[in-house]
Design a protein around this motif. Structure first.
Motif: not given
Lengths: 168, 461
Positions: A136, B223, B12, B197, B193, B190, B226-227, B229-230
């Motif tokens: 992302g 979710c 991120a 965030e 995301r 994104f 790979e995320y 932070h989210a």
């Protein structure tokens, strides 16, 4: 004081050694959840660095599933490791936006700098290199994640830094 | 209360460009100088070429500086950033930068502006006004409000959200679920995301309103892993909302109950497909289910389920707070409201750009995005992810509209635009595309899903 939620540093660190007791403990922490299989598998990997084969029958018993079902779920998802990863884990994005920004050249450079092929752990156990399909960070491509640390606009300088980190 | 306040994004993308190091450098420098400064880790304003973009609160309002590296910190403090002092990185009021000023920020209004970890800040910036109105309206009228707004699924399919909600609302009372698809797996996207965030309470409010509207008491955000932070931001916000009575029993003093949690994916691209996502939450392999039955009738654990994309659900608080008409008043044809468009790939000014439907691809990639980062002519744009298409220059005047894109065998999808310059080897991209897609799906999809994507078809023709 900084507030917020930034997660930095990361996945590295010392993992616990597998014991059936610790495994059972992790399972019982999640029993109240609906569909607990994935959360338990994640928790196992967080604790031990991978999902030990011995955990499968314990999870199956606790959730009233067959071993085949738990095994099937575990093997379906790329994230779950069947054995410990290298000391450092480097993930490089190989999806389209990163390709548009020269990612194919960059990813080859990373592989060369680390002396490690994609999808493999170097024989000395120092580093695991994996492709990842989108972090992302497509507006600041190419991107990578090193032990949980995000890197955008990956360039030669960053690659050198990654290589140095992975020597430690 | 600190004497000064500084915003350093925790988004991120900002972090990937060094925001954590910048925040640390500021913290250290402030401590050494004995300055009492509150550092807020906000979301990103969406101008990613300027990240890390820090904003100092000055007597004249917020003043931006960027892109900041740790080495600039001492100089910025010497320049007097809390008075808006001159510096080579000074951007002034970031909301006046043309990329930002030209947008219509309905859904992303708070992203970058507020502290995503603070419920008080959310409420102070019009948060929970939508829920308040939904409580007043009651379930059925809330469903109709969403229907009237013309909101369509922002995840790609463009199906009217109000119809999905109606279907679930009409199912007999009993256990129902709200599921948020946050498995944003397509490259070049994104927005999910960024909003999770940068403004996680908006998603919580949107899901709470959905629950109230259809009679569901439990929600899941699925979710992707790979995320991280989210996921962290969502969990912090959910905890705060629960503590303040916005989640749980009798939310916000009403008669409605609703609670939710985040479930983390595990690296399976196919789980972005809604039925395999449901399988995954249930703890199974992410295999695509046959439809019918629709998830609205038999969804999660066999119960009636609303499954919506992050941006669809995040559009709901605005619609309820400002009325369906305010949302439907902008747009193009049958595509109402705004679309958060993501400009990515080989792009000069990349980031998030929320605008009413109808904007052309040419305006987006040439004016807004400023062309390519490499400075070479644009060869093609991939719109809508791997299921969408690569559009060549002669199709750039197509307006952003679900129907107009369908007409040229393309897809708006999630609103991701990936720009390629003339150096791209389209044959290699297309080939890679096919390989990647096959690999990502790993033979788990049904034949319909194995149909070659439009981009591939276009190329082979």
């Amino acid at each position: 004081m900084s507030t917020g939620y930034a997660v930095s540093g990361g996945a590295r660190g010392r993992y616990e050694a597998w014991t059936p007791n610790r495994g059972t403990e992790i399972i019982s922490d999640h029993l109240a959840m609906e569909g607990a299989t994935l959360p338990i598998l994640h928790a196992m990997q967080e604790a031990f660095g991978y999902v030990p084969q011995d955990a499968v029958p314990l999870i199956a018993d606790a959730l009233n599933l067959s071993r085949a079902e738990v095994h099937g779920t575990m093997t379906f998802y790329h994230d779950f490791r069947h054995e410990p990863a290298g000391k450092h884990v480097v993930k490089v994005c190989v999806a389209e936006a990163c390709q548009a920004a020269g990612g194919h050249v960059t990813s080859e450079k990373v592989s060369k700098a680390l002396d490690c092929a994609f999808g493999e752990t170097r024989p000395d156990g120092q580093v695991t290199l994996e492709p990842i399909y989108c972090l992302g960070l497509c507006s600041c491509a190419p991107s990578a994640m090193v032990d949980g640390r995000l890197i955008g606009r990956l360039d030669d300088e960053e690659i050198e830094e990654i290589a140095a980190e992975c020597r430690a | 209360m600190s004497a000064f306040k500084l915003y350093v994004p925790g988004d991120a993308a900002a972090v990937a460009l060094g925001a954590d190091r910048v925040a640390k450098a500021f913290e250290k420098a402030f401590a050494e100088k004995g300055m009492d400064v509150e550092i807020v880790r906000n979301g990103s304003r969406g101008m990613h070429w300027l990240e890390p973009l820090v904003e100092a609160v000055t007597p004249q309002g917020r003043v931006g500086y960027g892109p900041v590296k740790a080495k600039h910190v001492a100089g910025l403090i010497d320049a007097g950033l809390f008075e808006g002092g001159e510096h080579e990185l000074r951007l002034g009021d970031v909301e006046k930068i043309p990329f930002f000023a030209r947008q219509q920020r309905f859904t992303f209004a708070r992203v970058g502006l507020v502290d995503p970890a603070s419920l008080e800040d959310y409420v102070a910036h019009d948060g929970y006004k939508g829920l308040k109105r939904a409580v007043e309206l009651g379930g059925p009228a809330t469903v109709e409000e969403v229907f009237e707004s013309g909101l369509r699924g922002r995840g790609g399919a463009g199906f009217p959200t109000g119809i999905k909600w109606r279907t679930v609302a009409q199912c007999p009372p009993g256990q129902k679920y709200i599921v948020c698809n946050a498995d944003e797996g397509d490259s070049g996207t994104f927005a999910d995301r960024m909003i999770m965030e940068g403004d996680p309470f908006t998603l919580i409010e949107g899901m709470t309103i959905a629950g109230l509207a259809v009679g569901a008491t439990k929600g899941y955000v699925y979710c992707r892993s790979e995320y991280p932070h989210a996921i962290k931001a969502m969990n912090v916000a959910i905890k705060a909302a629960r503590k303040a009575g916005y989640l749980g029993k009798q939310i916000a003093g009403s008669d409605y109950d609703f609670d939710m949690e985040v479930r983390e994916g595990a690296g399976a691209y196919v789980c972005g497909e809604e039925t395999s996502l449901l399988e995954s939450i249930e703890g199974k392999r992410g295999l695509v289910r046959a439809k019918p039955p629709l998830p609205a009738h038999k969804g999660l654990f066999g119960k009636p389920t609303v499954i919506n994309n992050v941006i669809s659900l995040c559009s709901v608080p605005f619609i309820l707070a400002n009325g369906a008409k305010a949302y439907a008043d902008v747009g193009f044809g049958r595509s109402r409201g705004t679309m958060p468009i993501q400009l990515a790939g080989n792009v000069k000014y990349g980031g998030l750009y929320e605008i009413a439907f109808g904007v052309t691809l040419r305006e987006l990639v040439e004016d807004v995005a400023g062309g390519t980062f490499t400075g070479k002519p644009i060869r093609a744009c991939q719109v809508g992810g791997p299921l969408g298409a690569y559009l060549p220059e002669h199709q750039f005047d197509t307006p952003f509209d679900y129907e107009a894109f369908t007409k040229i065998d393309a897809l708006i999808g999630h609103g991701g635009v990936v720009i390629f310059d003339e150096d791209v080897d389209m044959a290699r991209m297309a080939l890679r595309h096919g390989v990647l897609r096959g690999r990502k799906l790993r033979g788990n999809a049904r034949p319909a899903e194995l149909d070659p994507p439009a981009g591939w078809r276009r190329w082979t023709r």
